[in-house]
Design a protein around this motif. Structure first.
Motif, PDB file in Angstrom:
ATOM      1  N   LYS A   1       0.916  -1.259   0.129  1.00 58.09           N
ATOM      2  CA  LYS A   1      -0.176  -0.095  -0.100  1.00 58.09           C
ATOM      3  C   LYS A   1       0.761   1.111  -0.084  1.00 58.09           C
ATOM      4  O   LYS A   1       1.691   1.460   0.944  1.00 58.09           O
ATOM      5  CB  LYS A   1      -0.822  -0.167   1.358  1.00 58.09           C
ATOM      6  CG  LYS A   1      -1.676   1.248   1.317  1.00 58.09           C
ATOM      7  CD  LYS A   1      -2.649   1.292   2.392  1.00 58.09           C
ATOM      8  CE  LYS A   1      -3.541   2.472   2.640  1.00 58.09           C
ATOM      9  NZ  LYS A   1      -4.567   2.437   3.693  1.00 58.09           N
ATOM     10  N   LEU A   2       0.575   1.980  -0.845  1.00 51.84           N
ATOM     11  CA  LEU A   2       1.486   3.525  -1.007  1.00 51.84           C
ATOM     12  C   LEU A   2       0.457   4.482  -0.862  1.00 51.84           C
ATOM     13  O   LEU A   2      -0.705   4.204  -1.717  1.00 51.84           O
ATOM     14  CB  LEU A   2       2.335   3.465  -2.267  1.00 51.84           C
ATOM     15  CG  LEU A   2       3.640   2.616  -2.256  1.00 51.84           C
ATOM     16  CD1 LEU A   2       4.045   2.677  -3.663  1.00 51.84           C
ATOM     17  CD2 LEU A   2       4.340   2.980  -1.188  1.00 51.84           C
ATOM     18  N   VAL A   3       0.722   5.477  -0.248  1.00 50.11           N
ATOM     19  CA  VAL A   3      -0.240   6.762  -0.476  1.00 50.11           C
ATOM     20  C   VAL A   3       0.650   7.953  -0.582  1.00 50.11           C
ATOM     21  O   VAL A   3       1.541   8.329   0.299  1.00 50.11           O
ATOM     22  CB  VAL A   3      -0.835   6.915   1.053  1.00 50.11           C
ATOM     23  CG1 VAL A   3      -1.954   8.040   1.210  1.00 50.11           C
ATOM     24  CG2 VAL A   3      -1.564   5.619   1.477  1.00 50.11           C
ATOM     25  N   PHE A   4       0.080   9.050  -1.413  1.00 51.82           N
ATOM     26  CA  PHE A   4       0.708  10.198  -1.691  1.00 51.82           C
ATOM     27  C   PHE A   4      -0.144  11.191  -0.885  1.00 51.82           C
ATOM     28  O   PHE A   4      -1.480  11.284  -0.888  1.00 51.82           O
ATOM     29  CB  PHE A   4       0.589  10.677  -3.249  1.00 51.82           C
ATOM     30  CG  PHE A   4       1.155  11.980  -3.380  1.00 51.82           C
ATOM     31  CD1 PHE A   4       2.353  12.413  -3.629  1.00 51.82           C
ATOM     32  CD2 PHE A   4       0.097  12.866  -3.512  1.00 51.82           C
ATOM     33  CE1 PHE A   4       2.738  13.488  -3.843  1.00 51.82           C
ATOM     34  CE2 PHE A   4       0.223  14.183  -3.843  1.00 51.82           C
ATOM     35  CZ  PHE A   4       1.827  14.462  -4.024  1.00 51.82           C
ATOM     36  N   PHE A   5       0.436  12.315  -0.197  1.00 51.77           N
ATOM     37  CA  PHE A   5      -0.105  13.112   0.515  1.00 51.77           C
ATOM     38  C   PHE A   5       0.116  14.695   0.149  1.00 51.77           C
ATOM     39  O   PHE A   5       0.968  15.005  -0.344  1.00 51.77           O
ATOM     40  CB  PHE A   5       0.189  13.232   1.911  1.00 51.77           C
ATOM     41  CG  PHE A   5      -0.197  11.792   2.823  1.00 51.77           C
ATOM     42  CD1 PHE A   5      -1.270  11.915   3.806  1.00 51.77           C
ATOM     43  CD2 PHE A   5       0.429  10.794   2.640  1.00 51.77           C
ATOM     44  CE1 PHE A   5      -1.782  10.987   4.210  1.00 51.77           C
ATOM     45  CE2 PHE A   5       0.076   9.501   3.490  1.00 51.77           C
ATOM     46  CZ  PHE A   5      -0.978   9.864   4.251  1.00 51.77           C
ATOM     47  N   HIS A   6      -1.269  15.364  -0.118  1.00 50.31           N
ATOM     48  CA  HIS A   6      -1.184  16.741  -0.375  1.00 50.31           C
ATOM     49  C   HIS A   6      -1.188  17.200   0.926  1.00 50.31           C
ATOM     50  O   HIS A   6      -1.899  17.055   1.777  1.00 50.31           O
ATOM     51  CB  HIS A   6      -2.557  17.086  -1.175  1.00 50.31           C
ATOM     52  CG  HIS A   6      -2.650  16.382  -2.568  1.00 50.31           C
ATOM     53  ND1 HIS A   6      -1.743  17.096  -3.680  1.00 50.31           N
ATOM     54  CD2 HIS A   6      -3.559  15.486  -2.917  1.00 50.31           C
ATOM     55  CE1 HIS A   6      -2.364  16.274  -4.715  1.00 50.31           C
ATOM     56  NE2 HIS A   6      -3.153  15.554  -4.452  1.00 50.31           N
ATOM     57  N   TYR A   7      -0.388  18.361   1.102  1.00 56.02           N
ATOM     58  CA  TYR A   7      -0.177  19.119   2.309  1.00 56.02           C
ATOM     59  C   TYR A   7      -1.333  20.475   2.427  1.00 56.02           C
ATOM     60  O   TYR A   7      -1.127  21.187   1.388  1.00 56.02           O
ATOM     61  CB  TYR A   7       1.264  19.656   2.541  1.00 56.02           C
ATOM     62  CG  TYR A   7       2.079  18.449   3.024  1.00 56.02           C
ATOM     63  CD1 TYR A   7       2.302  18.111   4.266  1.00 56.02           C
ATOM     64  CD2 TYR A   7       2.626  17.330   2.102  1.00 56.02           C
ATOM     65  CE1 TYR A   7       3.331  17.295   4.848  1.00 56.02           C
ATOM     66  CE2 TYR A   7       3.257  16.493   2.626  1.00 56.02           C
ATOM     67  CZ  TYR A   7       3.648  16.412   3.775  1.00 56.02           C
ATOM     68  OH  TYR A   7       4.336  15.226   4.509  1.00 56.02           O
ATOM     69  N   PHE A   8      -2.154  20.237   3.276  1.00 53.53           N
ATOM     70  CA  PHE A   8      -3.067  21.450   3.236  1.00 53.53           C
ATOM     71  C   PHE A   8      -2.503  22.724   3.326  1.00 53.53           C
ATOM     72  O   PHE A   8      -1.565  22.998   4.089  1.00 53.53           O
ATOM     73  CB  PHE A   8      -4.014  21.222   4.493  1.00 53.53           C
ATOM     74  CG  PHE A   8      -5.192  22.412   4.465  1.00 53.53           C
ATOM     75  CD1 PHE A   8      -6.174  22.109   3.625  1.00 53.53           C
ATOM     76  CD2 PHE A   8      -4.848  23.357   5.308  1.00 53.53           C
ATOM     77  CE1 PHE A   8      -7.303  23.068   3.715  1.00 53.53           C
ATOM     78  CE2 PHE A   8      -6.043  24.167   5.486  1.00 53.53           C
ATOM     79  CZ  PHE A   8      -7.117  24.089   4.719  1.00 53.53           C
ATOM     80  N   GLY A   9      -2.714  23.688   2.677  1.00 61.02           N
ATOM     81  CA  GLY A   9      -2.102  25.031   2.488  1.00 61.02           C
ATOM     82  C   GLY A   9      -1.280  25.066   1.442  1.00 61.02           C
ATOM     83  O   GLY A   9      -0.968  26.190   0.920  1.00 61.02           O
ATOM     84  N   VAL A  10      -0.647  23.932   0.830  1.00 62.70           N
ATOM     85  CA  VAL A  10       0.190  23.926  -0.209  1.00 62.70           C
ATOM     86  C   VAL A  10      -0.398  23.660  -1.471  1.00 62.70           C
ATOM     87  O   VAL A  10      -0.221  23.790  -2.656  1.00 62.70           O
ATOM     88  CB  VAL A  10       1.321  22.870   0.093  1.00 62.70           C
ATOM     89  CG1 VAL A  10       2.499  22.815  -1.331  1.00 62.70           C
ATOM     90  CG2 VAL A  10       2.318  23.448   1.335  1.00 62.70           C
ATOM     91  N   VAL A  11      -1.474  22.665  -1.318  1.00 59.13           N
ATOM     92  CA  VAL A  11      -2.148  22.124  -2.545  1.00 59.13           C
ATOM     93  C   VAL A  11      -2.908  23.071  -3.250  1.00 59.13           C
ATOM     94  O   VAL A  11      -3.074  23.029  -4.440  1.00 59.13           O
ATOM     95  CB  VAL A  11      -3.266  21.003  -1.713  1.00 59.13           C
ATOM     96  CG1 VAL A  11      -4.255  21.647  -0.898  1.00 59.13           C
ATOM     97  CG2 VAL A  11      -3.959  20.289  -3.086  1.00 59.13           C
TER      98      VAL A  11
END
Length: 282
Positions: free
Chosen positions: A81-91
């Protein structure tokens, strides 16, 4: 009833605010030294000890949370399982996030988002996301995410041919004809504006004590090179110069309309965009 943690957080916040207030007002100590000394004294040693205890408890909490997140991430990776994260405030600063998510799915990479806290040590927050990021880089290469982001943003621009992009959403290249770099942009149009516009004989220039007077314009620059929706504001520090407002406004409008602007680009593709410019008076 407020919990102990809530009470401590409130106390800690109050101390921080008071500390910041005291630090920001050092220049006033000579005027009222006794007042600020009193305020400093009210931050008793016991309060400072309480603050340090609260900070230590917070660090232990985040340290424990980081360990748990790291463990969970490694377990998920073992399960492929792999997860990519958007960073709130950067997205928000990226376009094409939906397109990015679709591209990631092709590689069986899930998508989620996280917050970043300015008061928490960076090495103790978002530990699950950090481990996942390292694994994605290890598996696909360090340039993988950036390359997907470029593809996603190009797809977004192609899907939105009529969108009017904000100035900051565009590539940082000059939109003024003849410029070789963006750094030349403001200097070039101001220089050329004053080639045609003239100061009236009794125009009163600033005397050195006044702020600069200026005239600003905002307009839409289409990818065809045409312009529309020109809006102009003018500010004179010397009120007597307002009698020439209409003259300078008309001069700037003519300048904008006759200039062969270079269309803006986003991800290398010509787009419609907002334009802003400011010219200063002597």
């Amino acid at each position: 009833m407020m919990s102990n943690t809530g009470v401590k957080a409130t106390i800690f916040s109050s101390i921080i605010i008071l500390t910041c207030f005291t630090m920001k007002n050092k220049r006033f100590e000579n005027r009222s030294e006794s007042f600020y000394q009193t305020k400093s004294d009210t931050m008793s040693e016991s309060m400072m000890i309480e603050m340090r205890k609260w900070m230590e408890e917070e660090r232990k909490y985040w340290g424990s949370a980081c360990q748990e997140e790291t463990k969970k991430a490694k377990e998920d990776i073992r399960k492929n399982k792999l997860v990519f994260f958007h960073y709130f405030g950067v997205v928000e600063q990226y376009k094409g996030n939906r397109e990015m998510n679709e591209l990631l799915k092709k590689y069986n990479i899930e998508v989620d988002s996280v917050l970043t806290y300015c008061t928490v040590p960076s090495n103790l927050q978002n530990c699950y996301a950090n481990v996942m990021s390292e694994e994605i880089d290890r598996k696909f290469g360090s340039k993988f995410i950036d390359s997907l982001r470029n593809v996603a943003e190009i797809e977004y621009v192609k899907k939105n041919p009529d969108k009017i992009y904000r100035f900051e959403e565009c590539d940082w290249v000059s939109r003024y004809p003849g410029d070789k770099s963006y750094e030349e942009f403001s200097k070039s149009y101001e220089r050329d504006f004053w080639k045609d516009a003239e100061y009236p004989d009794d125009f009163e220039v600033r005397n050195g004590k006044e702020l600069y007077s200026s005239i600003s314009a905002g307009f839409i620059l289409y990818k065809t090179g045409k312009t529309s929706d020109i809006k102009i504001d003018i500010t004179f520090q010397n009120k007597k110069n307002y009698r020439y407002s209409s003259y300078f406004i008309n001069e700037l409008k003519k300048f904008i309309q006759k200039t062969k602007w270079v269309p803006a680009k986003s991800s290398g593709i010509p787009v419609n965009s907002e334009m802003r410019m400011t010219i200063h008076f002597k």
